[in-house]
Structures are given as structure tokens and as C-alpha cells.
Design a protein around this motif. Sequence first.
Motif, mmCIF file in Angstrom:
data_model
loop_
_atom_site.group_PDB
_atom_site.id
_atom_site.type_symbol
_atom_site.label_atom_id
_atom_site.label_comp_id
_atom_site.label_asym_id
_atom_site.label_seq_id
_atom_site.Cartn_x
_atom_site.Cartn_y
_atom_site.Cartn_z
ATOM 1 N N LYS A 1 27.440 10.681 57.359
ATOM 2 C CA LYS A 1 28.177 10.821 56.098
ATOM 3 C C LYS A 1 28.184 9.508 55.330
ATOM 4 C CE LYS A 1 32.471 12.512 54.107
ATOM 5 N NZ LYS A 1 33.805 13.076 54.374
ATOM 6 N N LYS A 2 28.447 8.416 56.030
ATOM 7 C CA LYS A 2 28.501 7.108 55.381
ATOM 8 C C LYS A 2 27.144 6.751 54.777
ATOM 9 C CE LYS A 2 29.469 2.273 56.181
ATOM 10 N NZ LYS A 2 29.501 1.208 57.140
ATOM 11 N N GLN A 3 26.076 6.964 55.538
ATOM 12 C CA GLN A 3 24.758 6.628 55.033
ATOM 13 C C GLN A 3 24.372 7.506 53.840
ATOM 14 O OE1 GLN A 3 21.917 5.842 58.045
ATOM 15 N NE2 GLN A 3 20.258 5.541 56.614
ATOM 16 N N LEU A 4 24.686 8.783 53.919
ATOM 17 C CA LEU A 4 24.362 9.686 52.811
ATOM 18 C C LEU A 4 25.180 9.352 51.566
ATOM 19 C CD1 LEU A 4 23.973 13.116 54.642
ATOM 20 C CD2 LEU A 4 22.173 11.569 53.833
ATOM 21 N N GLN A 5 26.440 8.942 51.764
ATOM 22 C CA GLN A 5 27.292 8.556 50.625
ATOM 23 C C GLN A 5 26.719 7.352 49.902
ATOM 24 O OE1 GLN A 5 29.547 10.053 49.036
ATOM 25 N NE2 GLN A 5 31.309 10.659 50.238
ATOM 26 N N GLU A 6 26.048 6.457 50.657
ATOM 27 C CA GLU A 6 25.421 5.295 50.027
ATOM 28 C C GLU A 6 24.224 5.716 49.178
ATOM 29 O OE1 GLU A 6 24.517 2.533 53.167
ATOM 30 O OE2 GLU A 6 26.627 2.252 53.654
ATOM 31 N N ILE A 7 23.572 6.789 49.560
ATOM 32 C CA ILE A 7 22.409 7.290 48.822
ATOM 33 C C ILE A 7 22.857 8.033 47.575
ATOM 34 C CG2 ILE A 7 20.455 8.886 48.916
ATOM 35 C CD1 ILE A 7 20.488 8.437 52.002
ATOM 36 N N TYR A 8 23.863 8.914 47.760
ATOM 37 C CA TYR A 8 24.283 9.782 46.672
ATOM 38 C C TYR A 8 25.727 10.215 46.902
ATOM 39 C CZ TYR A 8 24.233 13.679 43.378
ATOM 40 O OH TYR A 8 24.504 14.522 42.346
ATOM 41 N N PRO A 9 26.629 9.847 45.996
ATOM 42 C CA PRO A 9 28.020 10.287 46.149
ATOM 43 C C PRO A 9 28.094 11.817 46.042
ATOM 44 C CG PRO A 9 27.783 8.673 44.371
ATOM 45 C CD PRO A 9 26.414 9.038 44.818
ATOM 46 N N PHE A 10 28.769 12.447 46.973
ATOM 47 C CA PHE A 10 28.842 13.907 46.975
ATOM 48 C C PHE A 10 30.268 14.363 47.217
ATOM 49 C CE2 PHE A 10 27.185 12.336 51.032
ATOM 50 C CZ PHE A 10 28.175 12.727 51.910
ATOM 51 N N SER A 11 30.507 15.606 46.879
ATOM 52 C CA SER A 11 31.835 16.189 47.012
ATOM 53 C C SER A 11 32.084 16.613 48.461
ATOM 54 C CB SER A 11 31.961 17.414 46.108
ATOM 55 O OG SER A 11 31.114 18.456 46.589
ATOM 56 N N ASP A 12 33.340 16.835 48.772
ATOM 57 C CA ASP A 12 33.693 17.346 50.106
ATOM 58 C C ASP A 12 33.056 18.713 50.343
ATOM 59 O OD1 ASP A 12 35.153 15.098 50.747
ATOM 60 O OD2 ASP A 12 37.076 15.963 50.124
ATOM 61 N N LYS A 13 32.960 19.505 49.286
ATOM 62 C CA LYS A 13 32.347 20.833 49.405
ATOM 63 C C LYS A 13 30.866 20.716 49.777
ATOM 64 C CE LYS A 13 31.360 25.017 46.822
ATOM 65 N NZ LYS A 13 31.185 25.594 45.514
ATOM 66 N N ASP A 14 30.141 19.801 49.111
ATOM 67 C CA ASP A 14 28.727 19.589 49.443
ATOM 68 C C ASP A 14 28.579 19.082 50.874
ATOM 69 O OD1 ASP A 14 27.912 20.456 46.980
ATOM 70 O OD2 ASP A 14 27.226 18.495 46.271
ATOM 71 N N TRP A 15 29.447 18.146 51.267
ATOM 72 C CA TRP A 15 29.392 17.630 52.636
ATOM 73 C C TRP A 15 29.633 18.759 53.634
ATOM 74 C CZ3 TRP A 15 27.417 14.568 55.904
ATOM 75 C CH2 TRP A 15 27.969 14.404 57.175
ATOM 76 N N GLN A 16 30.595 19.602 53.368
ATOM 77 C CA GLN A 16 30.890 20.725 54.261
ATOM 78 C C GLN A 16 29.686 21.655 54.384
ATOM 79 O OE1 GLN A 16 33.613 20.907 56.102
ATOM 80 N NE2 GLN A 16 33.039 22.833 57.048
ATOM 81 N N SER A 17 29.029 21.919 53.263
ATOM 82 C CA SER A 17 27.832 22.774 53.290
ATOM 83 C C SER A 17 26.739 22.149 54.144
ATOM 84 C CB SER A 17 27.289 22.989 51.869
ATOM 85 O OG SER A 17 28.202 23.715 51.102
ATOM 86 N N PHE A 18 26.545 20.849 53.990
ATOM 87 C CA PHE A 18 25.511 20.138 54.746
ATOM 88 C C PHE A 18 25.891 20.030 56.219
ATOM 89 C CE2 PHE A 18 23.590 16.121 56.257
ATOM 90 C CZ PHE A 18 22.250 16.436 56.062
ATOM 91 N N TYR A 19 27.097 19.566 56.477
ATOM 92 C CA TYR A 19 27.583 19.319 57.830
ATOM 93 C C TYR A 19 27.490 20.565 58.720
ATOM 94 C CZ TYR A 19 31.094 18.551 61.466
ATOM 95 O OH TYR A 19 31.749 18.468 62.658
ATOM 96 N N THR A 20 27.845 21.711 58.167
ATOM 97 C CA THR A 20 27.849 22.937 58.982
ATOM 98 C C THR A 20 26.440 23.388 59.374
ATOM 99 O OG1 THR A 20 27.877 24.334 57.008
ATOM 100 C CG2 THR A 20 30.022 23.762 57.996
ATOM 101 N N LYS A 21 25.429 22.836 58.736
ATOM 102 C CA LYS A 21 24.043 23.196 59.059
ATOM 103 C C LYS A 21 23.433 22.269 60.121
ATOM 104 C CE LYS A 21 23.262 26.081 55.344
ATOM 105 N NZ LYS A 21 24.258 27.078 55.591
ATOM 106 N N LEU A 22 24.119 21.198 60.447
ATOM 107 C CA LEU A 22 23.593 20.232 61.421
ATOM 108 C C LEU A 22 23.837 20.693 62.859
ATOM 109 C CD1 LEU A 22 24.787 16.860 59.849
ATOM 110 C CD2 LEU A 22 22.483 17.822 59.784
ATOM 111 N N THR A 23 22.857 20.432 63.711
ATOM 112 C CA THR A 23 23.021 20.672 65.142
ATOM 113 C C THR A 23 22.712 19.374 65.881
ATOM 114 O OG1 THR A 23 20.740 21.443 65.374
ATOM 115 C CG2 THR A 23 22.435 23.123 65.028
ATOM 116 N N LYS A 24 23.420 19.175 66.966
ATOM 117 C CA LYS A 24 23.225 17.980 67.781
ATOM 118 C C LYS A 24 22.267 18.320 68.918
ATOM 119 C CE LYS A 24 25.944 14.678 70.469
ATOM 120 N NZ LYS A 24 27.323 14.358 70.912
ATOM 121 N N GLN A 25 21.292 17.436 69.147
ATOM 122 C CA GLN A 25 20.352 17.655 70.244
ATOM 123 C C GLN A 25 20.103 16.318 70.926
ATOM 124 O OE1 GLN A 25 16.891 19.843 69.067
ATOM 125 N NE2 GLN A 25 16.237 20.163 71.171
#
Length: 188
Positions: free
Chosen positions: A5-29
Motif C-alpha cells: 500500500k505504501k509503495q503504491l501510494q507513492e506511485i499514485y494516490p488512491f482512494s480507500d475504495k480503490d485500495w479495497q478493490s485491489f487488496y481483495t484480489k491479492l493472494t499470498k504465496q
Amino acid sequence: MEHIKKQLQEIYPFSDKDWQSFYTKLTKQEFLKGNLILKEGQIENYLSFIDRGMIRYYIPGMDNDLTFGFSFESEFTSGYDSFLTRTGSQYAVEALTNTTLWRITYDDLQIIYNTTSMGNAIGRFFSERLFLLKFKRELSLLRDTAEERYLKLFKERPNLIQYIPLKYICSYIGITPQALSRIRKRIS
């Protein structure tokens, strides 16, 4: 996850809604040291963020592999040409250490591109970063001596280079282990 989140915020400021959309698509491996993340011939289906660890990109060979890249903690990684073209990879990607990746699939990334304001900006940033890394490496291979390439790698990643086996460093900078030994003697 805050790392990403921190690194992406440095690239492009985004809303909590956009972060939620992105975050829910991530999987940990998680991958153990030496495990393949991408096999030669396999289609890359993920854009990944390295939360922990480091990886190498290489062309498997009969006698020796040809290492042509490394990615480290807090960087994005992918067999990006395969990811974009949806064709089999011409190289392999291996975990050099125990590695944790946060991953988004190709299909989910397309959804993010189409439904958020952050998607296209992040995609463009990632593409531009990969282009610049590739261009920098190509120029270095054409302009720099093997010693200069070694010193640059050491300068860029002094705390991480110690974890990369010397045979991979030799392959990456395009020299033999004997030549690297002479370089290391000269500079120490």
C-alpha cells in the motif's frame, strides 16, 4: 500488506475504495529457496510484489544456466513478457531465498484496470520500471567492463549481493568464476 500500500501510494494516490478493490484480489504465496516460481514454457499469470526474499530470472541450459536478472524485497516482479502476451515463458524464475509474494492474476488485474483510477497508473509505472531496468542492463553490457558491472551490482545491493551464489553473479555480469575471482582480489 502495508508494504504494498505504501509503495503504491507513492506511485499514485488512491482512494480507500480503490485500495479495497485491489487488496481483495491479492493472494499470498510462499516459495522455499530453490523453488521455481515460473517454469520455462509456462504462461505467467501473475504480477507479484516481493514481500520477503529475492528471486532470479534465468534461461535454463544443459551445462549452465544463464542468469539475466534479479528482483528483491519490496519490488514488483513478473515474467512480464509472458504475462502481457499470454504465451509461454522463454525463461524460468526461481526463489533464491525463502520468498513471500503477494500476487494478482492477469484477469483480476484487467478488472482493476477497468474499475479503478489507480489501475492504469500502476500498470504504466510497472511497465516503465521494467523497461528502464532492461535498458540500463543492456547499456551496461555494451559499455561497462565486467568489473564495472560487478561494482554497480555491489553498489546497488550491498546487503543483498552476499546472498546470491557467485555462479549466478558471474552469469549475470557475463564472466567466468575465475575472472570474478581476479576482480574481487583487485578491488579488496
